[in-house]
Design a protein around this motif. Sequence first.
Motif, PDB file in Angstrom:
ATOM      1  N   ILE A 124      47.937  76.064  -7.151  1.00 46.94           N
ATOM      2  CA  ILE A 124      47.274  76.848  -6.098  1.00 46.94           C
ATOM      3  C   ILE A 124      45.786  76.968  -6.405  1.00 46.94           C
ATOM      4  O   ILE A 124      45.401  77.281  -7.537  1.00 46.94           O
ATOM      5  N   PHE A 125      44.974  76.707  -5.386  1.00 49.31           N
ATOM      6  CA  PHE A 125      43.509  76.778  -5.461  1.00 49.31           C
ATOM      7  C   PHE A 125      42.901  75.726  -6.377  1.00 49.31           C
ATOM      8  O   PHE A 125      41.724  75.822  -6.733  1.00 49.31           O
ATOM      9  N   ALA A 126      43.660  74.702  -6.755  1.00 50.67           N
ATOM     10  CA  ALA A 126      43.090  73.652  -7.617  1.00 50.67           C
ATOM     11  C   ALA A 126      41.920  72.968  -6.932  1.00 50.67           C
ATOM     12  O   ALA A 126      40.884  72.710  -7.560  1.00 50.67           O
ATOM     13  N   ASP A 127      42.060  72.665  -5.639  1.00 46.86           N
ATOM     14  CA  ASP A 127      40.970  71.995  -4.922  1.00 46.86           C
ATOM     15  C   ASP A 127      39.776  72.932  -4.768  1.00 46.86           C
ATOM     16  O   ASP A 127      38.620  72.500  -4.844  1.00 46.86           O
ATOM     17  N   HIS A 128      40.031  74.232  -4.586  1.00 47.07           N
ATOM     18  CA  HIS A 128      38.941  75.206  -4.519  1.00 47.07           C
ATOM     19  C   HIS A 128      38.144  75.171  -5.825  1.00 47.07           C
ATOM     20  O   HIS A 128      36.905  75.162  -5.816  1.00 47.07           O
TER      21      HIS A 128
END
Length: 376
Positions: A124-128
Motif C-alpha cells: 500500500i502506497f508503494a507508488d506514492h
Amino acid sequence: MSAIGRRGEPPFRADHVGSLLRPEVLLRARAQAAAHEITADTLREIEDDSIRDIVAMQREVGLQSATDGEFRRSAWHMDFIYQLEGVTQADEKMHVQFFNDAGTLDFAPAALRINDRIRLGQTIFADHFRFLQAQVGPGITPKLTIPSPSMVHYRGGRASVDPAVYPDLEGFWDDLTAAYAEEVRRLGDIGCTYLQLDDTSLAYLNDPKQRDLIASLGGDREHQHEVYIRNINRVLEARPPSMRITTHMCRGNFRSSWAAEGGYDFVAEALFGGLDVDGFFLEYDDARSGGFEPLRFVPGGKYVVLGLLTTKRGALENKDDLKRRIAEAAKFVPLEQLCLSPQCGFSSTVEGNTLSYDEEVAKLRLIVETAEEVWG
C-alpha cells in the motif's frame, strides 16, 4: 556542533506531521475526476505536479524531511485501510462529532467491515512513496505516513468484525499485525527509512467520554490502550535496521475541529514506557492536551516531537513563547530528546483546515527557525 544540535536521522529537530493543504488546482481536478470530466491519468499528472511543488516548499523552508502532503488521499487513514484485503466499506455511516470554537461539526464517514481474513495484497502506497523518493533531492529524507493498526479497530470495535471470520479477536489481531508487518518489511525494501504510524486512539483514550465509547462497543475502557500498544509492537518487530518509526497522536483534526480532550496522563506510563517507536509526535497546542508532566515516563533514547504550533488557526505563534514551552517540557524529558513540529497535519482530510497556504508556510518556517535557535 553540540550533541543537541541538528539531528541526522528522524525525527528531526524541526519536523511536521505529514498532511498539507491541497492546492486549488488539485481540489478542482479531484472534483472533475469524480464527475468523469477528466481521466485518472490527467488527475495523476496534476497530483504529480502538485507534489513536486509542495516538496520544493518543504525544502525551501529548511525542513530535513518531506512528505507528499498526502495529496493522493481523501483522508489520512481510510485510503490505506480500505486497501487491506478483508476490509470493506460498509453501507452505513459512522457518526463522529467534532468541536470547534464556534460549536459542533458532524462528520459521517463510511463505516468499515471485516468480512474476510485480513491480508496484505499489493504494497500500500508503494507508488506514492517511490514518486516522493524521486523528488526530494539530496539531504532530504522522504517520510511516509500511514494509520496505525489500532485505527482498523477503534471506531467499530468487535461489532465491525464478522464473528464467522474471527470468532476470537486474537485471530483478528494476529492477521492484522502480520499484514502490517509485511507492509513495513516491503516499505523497507523500497528504501523507506522514515515511517510514521498515525494513531488518534492513543490520545482519544485519555478522554473519559471516549473510554465510555470503547465500553459501549464491547471493549475494555481501562486497558484498550494496552491492547493497542502490544499489537503495534508486534508490527514494529518487522522494521529493518535502517528504518526509523514514529507515531503521531492527536485528538481529532477535521476542518479545524477536534473530537476529544484531556492530557496524556491516562495512557502515559504504558505508552511512553512500552511503545517501541523511535519518537512520539504529540499534540500540545493548547490546554486540551494537558501539561508536560506525563513526559516523565519517556525513557532515554526516545524522542518527543512537541506539537506546539497549531494547524487549526492561521495566527502565527510567538517564537519566545515556543522557546519558553520547550524549556518547560525539558523539565520532564531532557532537551536533547525534544524536537518541534505542528500539533497535527494541516489537512487530515481533503477539505483542510481553515488557514491559508501562506500561513501554513509561515508556521513551518517558524518551526525551522526556532529549532535552529534552540538546538543549534
